[in-house]
Design a protein around this motif. Structure first.
Motif, short mmCIF file in Angstrom:
data_model
loop_
_atom_site.label_atom_id
_atom_site.label_comp_id
_atom_site.label_asym_id
_atom_site.label_seq_id
_atom_site.Cartn_x
_atom_site.Cartn_y
_atom_site.Cartn_z
N HIS A 192 7.46 -4.91 -14.76
CA HIS A 192 6.48 -4.13 -15.51
C HIS A 192 6.49 -2.68 -15.03
N ASP A 193 5.86 -1.84 -15.82
CA ASP A 193 5.80 -0.41 -15.48
C ASP A 193 4.68 -0.18 -14.48
N VAL A 194 4.96 -0.43 -13.22
CA VAL A 194 4.01 -0.19 -12.13
C VAL A 194 4.45 1.09 -11.42
N ALA A 195 3.68 2.15 -11.61
CA ALA A 195 4.08 3.44 -11.06
C ALA A 195 3.77 3.56 -9.58
N LEU A 196 2.67 2.94 -9.14
CA LEU A 196 2.18 3.16 -7.79
C LEU A 196 1.51 1.91 -7.24
N VAL A 197 1.80 1.61 -5.97
CA VAL A 197 1.02 0.64 -5.20
C VAL A 197 0.39 1.43 -4.07
N ASP A 198 -0.94 1.55 -4.09
CA ASP A 198 -1.67 2.36 -3.13
C ASP A 198 -2.31 1.45 -2.09
N MET A 199 -2.16 1.81 -0.79
CA MET A 199 -2.52 0.89 0.29
C MET A 199 -3.19 1.60 1.45
N GLY A 200 -3.75 0.80 2.35
CA GLY A 200 -4.24 1.27 3.64
C GLY A 200 -3.45 0.56 4.72
N HIS A 201 -4.15 0.05 5.74
CA HIS A 201 -3.64 -0.88 6.75
C HIS A 201 -2.68 -0.27 7.77
N THR A 202 -1.73 0.56 7.35
CA THR A 202 -0.71 1.03 8.28
C THR A 202 -1.27 1.92 9.38
N HIS A 203 -2.33 2.68 9.05
CA HIS A 203 -2.95 3.69 9.92
C HIS A 203 -2.13 4.98 9.99
N TYR A 204 -1.00 5.05 9.34
CA TYR A 204 -0.22 6.29 9.28
C TYR A 204 0.15 6.58 7.82
N ASN A 205 0.43 7.86 7.56
CA ASN A 205 0.86 8.25 6.22
C ASN A 205 2.29 7.79 5.99
N GLU A 206 2.52 7.19 4.84
CA GLU A 206 3.87 6.75 4.51
C GLU A 206 4.03 6.65 3.00
N LEU A 207 5.20 7.08 2.52
CA LEU A 207 5.57 6.90 1.13
C LEU A 207 6.88 6.14 1.08
N ALA A 208 6.96 5.19 0.19
CA ALA A 208 8.20 4.46 -0.04
C ALA A 208 8.49 4.51 -1.54
#
Length: 395
Positions: A192-208
């Motif tokens: 499906h057309d999922v543009a973004l999965v937005d999350m917390g948990h890691t405690h650091y900034n990260e983009l994949a």
């Protein structure tokens, strides 16, 4: 602050402006008591968002681990801070929110709608999930069969209505512990057309970026292992995802280019720019903005803002290069400048092939100008490194 099924657009008007979805993400709060630094930081962030960002954003996200021990007194503090906000707030739970054995205190304290929940915003479908309530506590993340089925129905419905989907969950799909859940999530996202999965948990900034979907994690507010406290602003503009971290002491104007996409966040070849393109940006701040313009190499083009709209725009010529540097600069009434710089891809750019497994394996790495250090300094990453070192020692 109650989650609503359909939200009113933020103040500002025309059809072109209305297509830009924007939200502020306040990382894991881990609130304990009012005497701790993180509660003061939380209040400062909320005040700054309300004063300098509220008129341009559609909602605010709390990605889980809101109360460090899941106690009613801790949720009362969170609720107190959220009273300052005029925009809707979407709160989802993290593993710390279930420390008392359930989510009753979470729901009662924040007065949030039962999850999962869907919200239609500016032509996108925002899907808010609970991947903690079905688990046994700690990082035992589970969606449950009912929620997986709900997600599938919502994604199919979004496709039928021509809507792109944005998913909000506490952690990467790869962290799901339920039987077959990671594979199910990854298959649904890929189909499906999922543009973004937005999350917390890691405690650091990260983009994949797996070439189809952007995965974004924002630094914790309450337990910081890297960099200054702050929050992220993410936008979705005609298929393009943009993300930028704002440290609490970053001055305004604060600029976010919403389109075109930076090459690190390009989701398909169709998002490459060629010959001539439209540059679009949001400019945050409480003061009047006197001027906004776009640099393409050494060429300056003024940007315009139509009455009642939110988005500054300009059409610029694109040089025949693999990557084109675009810089939008805004100047407020005091003469203070603010800018955002991206490198947009042209058809000559060949993106890297990345795995599509719902994990940080498709991380774009460090992007310091956007607040991403690439350190992965967080409790989960550090625990994984420790376990790996033990396994290596055993070998």
């Amino acid at each position: 602050m109650t989650v609503t099924v359909a939200e009113k657009p933020s103040r500002g008007g025309g059809a072109a402006a209305d297509r830009v979805l924007a939200f502020a993400h306040i990382g894991d709060l881990h609130i304990t008591d009012a005497k701790q630094r993180n509660f003061g930081d939380f209040l400062s962030i909320v005040a700054q968002i309300e004063i300098e960002c509220a008129r341009l954003i559609d909602f605010v996200v709390l990605p889980g681990d809101n109360a460090d021990n899941g106690l009613p007194s801790q949720y009362a503090l969170v609720a107190t801070g959220l009273k300052m906000l005029s925009r809707p707030v979407h709160a989802i739970p993290g593993d710390h929110d279930v420390e008392q054995g359930g989510l009753d205190a979470f729901y009662n304290g924040l007065q949030t709608t039962a999850l999962p929940a869907a919200s239609a915003v500016r032509g996108a479908r925002c899907l808010f999930l609970d991947i903690c309530g079905a688990g046994s506590g700690g990082p035992d993340f589970r969606a449950g069969t009912d929620q997986v089925s709900w997600l599938e129905r919502e994604l199919r419905s979004a496709h039928a209505h021509g809507e792109t989907s944005l998913i909000f969950m506490h952690s990467y799909p790869d962290d799901l512990k339920g039987d077959g859940e990671t594979a199910a999530f990854n298959n649904l996202i890929a189909a499906h057309d999922v543009a973004l999965v937005d999350m917390g948990h890691t405690h650091y900034n990260e983009l994949a970026n797996d070439g189809h979907t952007i995965f974004a994690a924002t630094r914790s507010t309450g337990q910081i292992e890297e960099g200054p406290v702050g929050y992220s602003i993410a936008t979705f503009d005609g298929g393009v995802v943009s993300w930028r971290f704002r440290a609490l002491d970053d001055p305004c104007p604060f600029v976010v280019i919403t389109s075109p996409a930076d090459h690190r966040l390009t989701r398909s070849p169709s998002q490459a720019i060629d010959a001539r393109c439209e540059v679009r940006a949001l400019v945050f701040g409480a003061r009047v903005i006197e001027s906004v313009g776009c640099w393409v190499n050494d060429t300056w083009t003024p940007m315009t803002l139509a009455p009642g709209e939110r988005v500054w725009t300009a059409h610029v010529s694109v040089p025949s290069e693999r990557l084109v540097t675009l810089t939008v600069q805004a100047i407020d009434q005091t003469g203070r400048p603010g800018q955002h710089r991206i490198q947009a891809a042209t058809p000559a750019y060949v993106p890297p092939v990345r795995p599509r497994d719902g994990s940080d394996a498709s991380s774009i790495g460090a992007w310091p100008e956007n607040g991403i250090f690439g350190t992965q300094l967080g409790p989960i990453a550090m625990a994984n490194r420790y376990e790996a070192s033990l396994l290596q020692a055993d070998c």
